[in-house]
Design a protein around this motif. Sequence first.
Motif, PDB file in Angstrom:
ATOM      1  N   ARG A 196      34.910 -34.303  23.142  1.00 26.75           N
ATOM      2  CA  ARG A 196      34.976 -35.519  22.308  1.00 26.75           C
ATOM      3  C   ARG A 196      34.561 -36.753  23.100  1.00 26.75           C
ATOM      4  O   ARG A 196      33.835 -37.609  22.599  1.00 26.75           O
ATOM      5  CB  ARG A 196      36.396 -35.700  21.764  1.00 26.75           C
ATOM      6  CG  ARG A 196      36.699 -34.821  20.593  1.00 26.75           C
ATOM      7  CD  ARG A 196      37.976 -35.241  19.899  1.00 26.75           C
ATOM      8  NE  ARG A 196      38.234 -34.376  18.779  1.00 26.75           N
ATOM      9  CZ  ARG A 196      39.343 -33.704  18.576  1.00 26.75           C
ATOM     10  NH1 ARG A 196      40.349 -33.824  19.423  1.00 26.75           N
ATOM     11  NH2 ARG A 196      39.472 -32.927  17.524  1.00 26.75           N
ATOM     12  N   GLU A 197      35.043 -36.838  24.319  1.00 28.21           N
ATOM     13  CA  GLU A 197      34.686 -37.976  25.165  1.00 28.21           C
ATOM     14  C   GLU A 197      33.179 -38.011  25.417  1.00 28.21           C
ATOM     15  O   GLU A 197      32.553 -39.078  25.387  1.00 28.21           O
ATOM     16  CB  GLU A 197      35.435 -37.908  26.498  1.00 28.21           C
ATOM     17  CG  GLU A 197      36.914 -38.185  26.376  1.00 28.21           C
ATOM     18  CD  GLU A 197      37.649 -37.965  27.689  1.00 28.21           C
ATOM     19  OE1 GLU A 197      37.001 -37.766  28.746  1.00 28.21           O
ATOM     20  OE2 GLU A 197      38.890 -37.991  27.662  1.00 28.21           O
ATOM     21  N   GLN A 198      32.589 -36.829  25.645  1.00 23.23           N
ATOM     22  CA  GLN A 198      31.146 -36.767  25.871  1.00 23.23           C
ATOM     23  C   GLN A 198      30.385 -37.209  24.623  1.00 23.23           C
ATOM     24  O   GLN A 198      29.400 -37.956  24.728  1.00 23.23           O
ATOM     25  CB  GLN A 198      30.728 -35.348  26.265  1.00 23.23           C
ATOM     26  CG  GLN A 198      31.141 -34.942  27.665  1.00 23.23           C
ATOM     27  CD  GLN A 198      30.737 -33.510  27.985  1.00 23.23           C
ATOM     28  OE1 GLN A 198      30.127 -32.826  27.179  1.00 23.23           O
ATOM     29  NE2 GLN A 198      31.095 -33.049  29.188  1.00 23.23           N
ATOM     30  N   VAL A 199      30.829 -36.765  23.460  1.00 21.42           N
ATOM     31  CA  VAL A 199      30.154 -37.154  22.216  1.00 21.42           C
ATOM     32  C   VAL A 199      30.266 -38.657  22.014  1.00 21.42           C
ATOM     33  O   VAL A 199      29.285 -39.327  21.644  1.00 21.42           O
ATOM     34  CB  VAL A 199      30.748 -36.378  21.011  1.00 21.42           C
ATOM     35  CG1 VAL A 199      30.285 -36.967  19.691  1.00 21.42           C
ATOM     36  CG2 VAL A 199      30.391 -34.903  21.093  1.00 21.42           C
ATOM     37  N   GLU A 200      31.446 -39.210  22.257  1.00 18.04           N
ATOM     38  CA  GLU A 200      31.620 -40.660  22.094  1.00 18.04           C
ATOM     39  C   GLU A 200      30.730 -41.439  23.061  1.00 18.04           C
ATOM     40  O   GLU A 200      30.129 -42.458  22.693  1.00 18.04           O
ATOM     41  CB  GLU A 200      33.091 -41.031  22.299  1.00 18.04           C
ATOM     42  CG  GLU A 200      33.977 -40.576  21.158  1.00 18.04           C
ATOM     43  CD  GLU A 200      35.457 -40.810  21.453  1.00 18.04           C
ATOM     44  OE1 GLU A 200      35.792 -41.356  22.529  1.00 18.04           O
ATOM     45  OE2 GLU A 200      36.267 -40.424  20.598  1.00 18.04           O
ATOM     46  N   SER A 201      30.618 -40.962  24.302  1.00 18.14           N
ATOM     47  CA  SER A 201      29.769 -41.674  25.271  1.00 18.14           C
ATOM     48  C   SER A 201      28.295 -41.577  24.870  1.00 18.14           C
ATOM     49  O   SER A 201      27.533 -42.550  24.999  1.00 18.14           O
ATOM     50  CB  SER A 201      29.984 -41.143  26.685  1.00 18.14           C
ATOM     51  OG  SER A 201      29.530 -39.808  26.778  1.00 18.14           O
ATOM     52  N   LEU A 202      27.888 -40.405  24.347  1.00 18.50           N
ATOM     53  CA  LEU A 202      26.506 -40.263  23.884  1.00 18.50           C
ATOM     54  C   LEU A 202      26.231 -41.162  22.674  1.00 18.50           C
ATOM     55  O   LEU A 202      25.149 -41.747  22.559  1.00 18.50           O
ATOM     56  CB  LEU A 202      26.197 -38.800  23.559  1.00 18.50           C
ATOM     57  CG  LEU A 202      26.084 -37.851  24.758  1.00 18.50           C
ATOM     58  CD1 LEU A 202      25.994 -36.411  24.285  1.00 18.50           C
ATOM     59  CD2 LEU A 202      24.882 -38.221  25.612  1.00 18.50           C
ATOM     60  N   GLN A 203      27.202 -41.258  21.772  1.00 17.60           N
ATOM     61  CA  GLN A 203      27.023 -42.141  20.610  1.00 17.60           C
ATOM     62  C   GLN A 203      26.921 -43.594  21.053  1.00 17.60           C
ATOM     63  O   GLN A 203      26.099 -44.358  20.532  1.00 17.60           O
ATOM     64  CB  GLN A 203      28.189 -41.971  19.630  1.00 17.60           C
ATOM     65  CG  GLN A 203      28.155 -40.673  18.848  1.00 17.60           C
ATOM     66  CD  GLN A 203      29.390 -40.476  17.975  1.00 17.60           C
ATOM     67  OE1 GLN A 203      30.431 -41.080  18.196  1.00 17.60           O
ATOM     68  NE2 GLN A 203      29.257 -39.600  16.985  1.00 17.60           N
ATOM     69  N   ALA A 204      27.739 -43.983  22.027  1.00 17.14           N
ATOM     70  CA  ALA A 204      27.678 -45.354  22.532  1.00 17.14           C
ATOM     71  C   ALA A 204      26.325 -45.622  23.184  1.00 17.14           C
ATOM     72  O   ALA A 204      25.720 -46.695  22.983  1.00 17.14           O
ATOM     73  CB  ALA A 204      28.807 -45.595  23.530  1.00 17.14           C
ATOM     74  N   GLU A 205      25.817 -44.678  23.967  1.00 13.44           N
ATOM     75  CA  GLU A 205      24.515 -44.846  24.602  1.00 13.44           C
ATOM     76  C   GLU A 205      23.403 -44.925  23.559  1.00 13.44           C
ATOM     77  O   GLU A 205      22.474 -45.730  23.675  1.00 13.44           O
ATOM     78  CB  GLU A 205      24.248 -43.684  25.568  1.00 13.44           C
ATOM     79  CG  GLU A 205      22.973 -43.856  26.366  1.00 13.44           C
ATOM     80  CD  GLU A 205      22.785 -42.743  27.381  1.00 13.44           C
ATOM     81  OE1 GLU A 205      21.647 -42.585  27.845  1.00 13.44           O
ATOM     82  OE2 GLU A 205      23.763 -42.037  27.706  1.00 13.44           O
TER      83      GLU A 205
END
Length: 124
Positions: free
Chosen positions: A108-117
């Motif tokens: 989930r954290e990885q998905v959120e960071s990718l969405q932010a990027e």
Amino acid sequence: MPGFDDLVKKAFYLGVGVASYAQEKAGATINELRSQAQKLADEMIARGELNTEEARKFVDDLVRQAQQDSVNPAQEDTKPKQPRQIEILSDEEENNQANSQPKIDNLREQVESLQAELRRLKQE
């Protein structure tokens, strides 16, 4: 043991009395249903929706159905259509499920960071 004999007799008479009372109540309920169904049938005859033969059959069917329902109350509802499935996990599978929660949180954290990027790149 005269006390035990009296107790057995009283229990038997209580059972007979309860059965008799239940039969009287069921009979009264069936008679009430029959009179209500007859009133409904009479109204339908007066409106011309039924003839007398159809009305008699209608009342008889209602009473027969009520008697069958009182004899066999909701047998279909008490029995499940399929057996309930039970999943038995081994200790290893339980540990895997317990360990999977941190992995899910990490993903989930990885998905959120990718969405932010992705949002940042769209703004540029």
